[in-house]
Scaffold this active site. Structure first.
Site, short mmCIF file in Angstrom:
data_model
loop_
_atom_site.label_atom_id
_atom_site.label_comp_id
_atom_site.label_asym_id
_atom_site.label_seq_id
_atom_site.Cartn_x
_atom_site.Cartn_y
_atom_site.Cartn_z
N ASP A 299 -18.88 11.32 -0.98
CA ASP A 299 -17.90 12.65 -1.00
C ASP A 299 -17.06 12.77 0.38
OD1 ASP A 299 -16.83 14.34 -2.61
OD2 ASP A 299 -18.28 15.66 -2.81
N TYR B 175 -17.46 22.45 7.54
CA TYR B 175 -17.52 22.81 6.06
C TYR B 175 -16.64 23.85 5.56
CZ TYR B 175 -19.73 23.89 1.55
OH TYR B 175 -19.73 23.88 0.10
N ASP C 55 1.57 -26.59 7.75
CA ASP C 55 2.76 -25.84 7.39
C ASP C 55 3.25 -25.07 8.66
OD1 ASP C 55 4.21 -24.26 5.57
OD2 ASP C 55 2.61 -22.39 5.91
N GLY D 17 -24.36 18.92 -8.64
CA GLY D 17 -24.13 17.71 -9.56
C GLY D 17 -24.32 16.25 -8.93
#
Length: 756
Positions: free
Chosen positions: A166, A112, A525, A53
């Site tokens: 991914d 993988y 400050d 995809g």
């Protein structure tokens, strides 16, 4: 193309050469796999289509008619290549807009099949029982990400955009950033990001490295708002970075974290049924299944897809609804995947065992309730199944998006058909008109199948029309364009803010003005400006360096040095009272001119404290680590040392309460850096700053602060004043400094400039 399914993708030879594409900003796409697979046959390298995809979506974006940018794809070619053949393969791929990353078979096995799919995949999909934690696989994961970084750096040019994809490459954005700090980098995660309680199961050093790797990008994208929030929570809990509306300030840069739900190529699926090839496949299906209602289940083999659960649900449907026997069939297509991983082989065995059991229990000589195929399907057959099925059963136990659900809806040219969708799929956030079920409940699955088969046609069309309108508008090309556009905008926003960062050139001008001035006012400050923050407010006494710098600046008779703080006057007196300088306590309630005693800036009262102190103490009791500090004319609720998530919720609750409670009394509610202060009257740093301006005619004014209470001071000063805000935030100040250490460096240069 369905996610993870094989199809007739365009062959690599059909890609137009790079020189035909007009040059804008080149995009470098980086993913685990290239958009094609290399194979070696008879000593020669051949190219074939690759599936997935991600590849389909990015390819649709790059080939869209209104996207003409130059691009290059970096990834693994799908084969281990001998060293002596690598340069030749690089040359062959150069004309195909691809650059290979070479990984050996052993490395790929541990990278993988090992870390990616035995650690990250199960953990991020909430299958902690399948998660393995192997140190050697983690080391290989790091090495492969470094290999990808080297490949990207080999081809990266100054104006390029890098888009990393991914879970295989979560370390890559930071690895590129370390070598090319100015690179434009995006990262998109295509799987779920788990909740913090699950993510923290990973060894802490691994989790820290992964989060740091991802936030090396300028823009980080997820499919759903939930994943985005889970990621931000893990970043807060593990790295300590808070976000503001999804924006993280990390060092000298910003990271935007946002939601981009990936779409599909809507028109391709919607119009495919009209093609002769798909029509031929539709005719074949109708000849085999005749008038039977088809319930379609098509998925890649994976334990996260919930195939066994849907089979149990279908079995319960058959048991309870004998009237549907011989009238409906489950077309179950399982696409082979990761057969080298033991859990996947076990999943296939369980599926086939369940199919055999159900067919044996309910099947007849002329009707098989489940038509099962363990195979990959070409695009035409997939679309034919989408078109002819009356119901799609998409019930993953956890899924990043699930494009199959979107493809099925897009394929309904006549708007008939029913989608049954797991509420655990990312797509469920967009496909609200589907019949959504809990995939762990076979009761819900069985009921949904019956409801789908009996749903009136007009209701089917109403539901599908609404979903199709949404999917057509935000298709895969719109998704990619949206991400790239936001990546550009993030860099623009960063550049705009960085343009306000104090530069060496501006500092040279400031020092020159300081040296030339005859009367100077320096207003500073304390916490976050002269000293770093601490969970213990009393643990940040001024360092020797701070005292030395203030002493030098005060020694110059042309200087009026003032520390304007929210601290109480006794603390300021103890720490700084021996210096010939002005002191302002409680944001302006008390003032001490260097030659005098403490005095009130205006008449104030504190009778209100008796009513509000119990409220602040109650909220402190509800937040471990928070405490209340009482000053003469203010109350301060400190929460720096408390839980990083709960403290923001409690702080907002307290603010909401105080705004209402104090509406009719003369007090101010100020939110500083991890403090909420309630103080008397309308006195603030701005009104006090004006008091000092009235004491003399100053031709040099410098004010530096770190939080929004200092914004009053910046707004009150004349236009020619030098104003600086510590931190990369929007401010009325003219310039920003990164940290309090930069303040000290600047003050040191001023002191030394006068001495020289």
């Amino acid at each position: 193309m369905t996610v993870d399914m094989i199809e007739e993708a365009p062959l690599i030879e059909q890609v137009p050469p790079i020189e035909q594409v007009p040059h804008t900003r080149r995009m470098i796409i980086v993913s685990n796999r290239l958009p094609f697979t290399v194979a070696e046959k008879d000593g020669k390298m051949t190219f074939g289509p690759s599936a997935g995809g991600l590849i389909t979506g990015i390819s649709a974006y790059l080939s869209s008619k209104d996207e003409d940018r130059e691009w290059l794809w970096v990834g693994w070619p799908g084969i281990s290549v001998d060293p002596e053949k690598r340069e030749a393969l690089k040359r062959d791929m150069a004309g195909q807009r691809s650059y290979p990353v070479f990984i050996s078979e052993d490395e790929m096995d541990k990278f993988y099949y090992g870390f990616c799919n035995s650690t990250i995949w199960p953990l991020f999909h909430y299958f902690s029982m399948h998660t393995h934690y192997e140190q050697d696989e983690w080391e290989i994961y790091k090495e492969v990400n470094e290999r990808f970084a080297e490949a990207v750096l080999d081809v990266l040019e100054p104006d390029d955009i890098v888009w990393v994809h991914d879970y295989h490459l979560m370390l890559l954005p930071q690895l590129i950033r370390e070598k090319r700090p100015d690179a434009t980098i995006g990262f998109f995660l295509h799987i779920p990001f788990p909740g913090y309680e699950l993510f923290r199961l990973m060894p802490r050093k691994w989790g820290q490295a992964i989060l740091r790797g991802i936030v090396g990008a300028d823009l980080v994208g997820f499919h759903t708002h939930d994943y985005t929030q889970y990621f931000l929570r893990s970043v807060l809990r593990i790295l300590g970075y808070e976000h503001n509306m999804g924006r993280l300030a990390i060092g000298d840069r910003f990271v935007k974290v946002d939601t981009f739900p990936m779409g599909v190529d809507f028109d391709r699926f919607h119009d495919a049924a009209e093609t002769p090839e798909v029509q031929a496949e539709i005719d074949k299906l109708r000849n085999v299944l005749h008038e039977t209602r088809i319930i379609l289940s098509i998925d890649r083999l994976d334990y996260t897809k919930g195939i066994s659960s849907r089979l149990r649900g279908f079995e319960l449907f058959l048991k309870r609804n004998p009237q549907w026997h011989q009238k409906a069939v489950l077309a179950l297509v399982v696409v082979p995947s990761r057969v080298g991983v033991g859990e996947y082989r076990e999943t296939r065995d369980h599926i086939e065992e369940a199919v055999g059991h159900i067919n044996g229990q309910y099947g007849t000589i002329d009707w098989v309730p489940i038509r099962y195929q363990y195979t990959s399907l070409p695009f035409e057959q997939v679309v034919a199944l989408y078109h002819t099925s009356q119901v799609a059963l998409v019930t993953p136990l956890r899924d990043g998006m699930n494009l199959i659900a979107k493809e099925y809806v897009a394929s309904r040219a006549g708007n008939e058909g029913v989608l049954i969708l797991s509420e655990m799929a990312g797509a469920a956030k967009e496909l609200g008109e589907a019949l959504q079920i809990n995939p762990n409940s076979r009761e819900e699955i069985a009921e949904a199948i019956k409801q789908a088969l009996e749903m009136p046609l007009d209701e089917q069309k109403r539901r599908n029309a609404a979903m199709q309108k949404r999917l057509r508008r935000y298709n895969v090309v719109a998704w990619a364009k949206d991400f790239v556009r936001e990546m550009h905008q993030t860099c623009i926003d960063h550049d705009e803010l960085m343009s306000k960062v104090h530069t060496d050139l501006q500092e040279d001008e400031l020092v020159s003005s300081y040296v030339a001035a005859t009367r100077r006012l320096i207003m500073l400050d304390y916490d976050g400006t002269l000293v770093a923050f601490s969970s213990d407010p009393q643990a940040v006494k001024p360092s020797e360096r701070v005292l030395t710098l203030l002493t030098k600046l005060c020694a110059d008779p042309r200087n009026d040095v003032v520390v304007i703080s929210g601290r109480d006057r006794h603390t300021l007196e103890t720490w700084l009272g021996h210096l010939p300088m002005g002191l302002v306590a409680e944001h302006g309630a008390w003032v001490r001119y260097w030659e005098g005693e403490w005095e009130m800036s205006q008449p104030l009262g504190g009778s209100w404290k008796a009513s509000l102190r119990p409220v602040l103490e109650l909220f402190a009791d509800r937040l471990p680590g928070a405490f209340v500090e009482e000053k003469e004319y203010s109350l301060v609720w400190h929460y720096r040392a408390s839980d990083p998530e709960l403290r923001e919720q409690r702080a907002q609750e307290l603010l909401d309460y105080l705004v209402n409670f104090t509406a009719n009394i003369d007090v101010q509610v100020l939110q500083g850096n991890k403090v909420i202060e309630v103080k008397t009257g309308s006195v603030n740093k701005g009104t006090t700053g004006r008091l000092w301006l009235q004491r003399n005619r100053f031709d040099f004014v410098l004010a530096i602060g770190d939080d929004w209470t200092d914004e009053y001071l910046f707004a009150a000063l004349p236009a020619n004043a030098y104003t600086m805000r510590v931190g990369l935030v929007d401010s009325k100040a003219k310039a920003n400094l990164y940290a309090h250490s930069d303040v000290l460096d600047l003050l040191e240069r001023l002191a030394e400039a006068e001495e020289s």
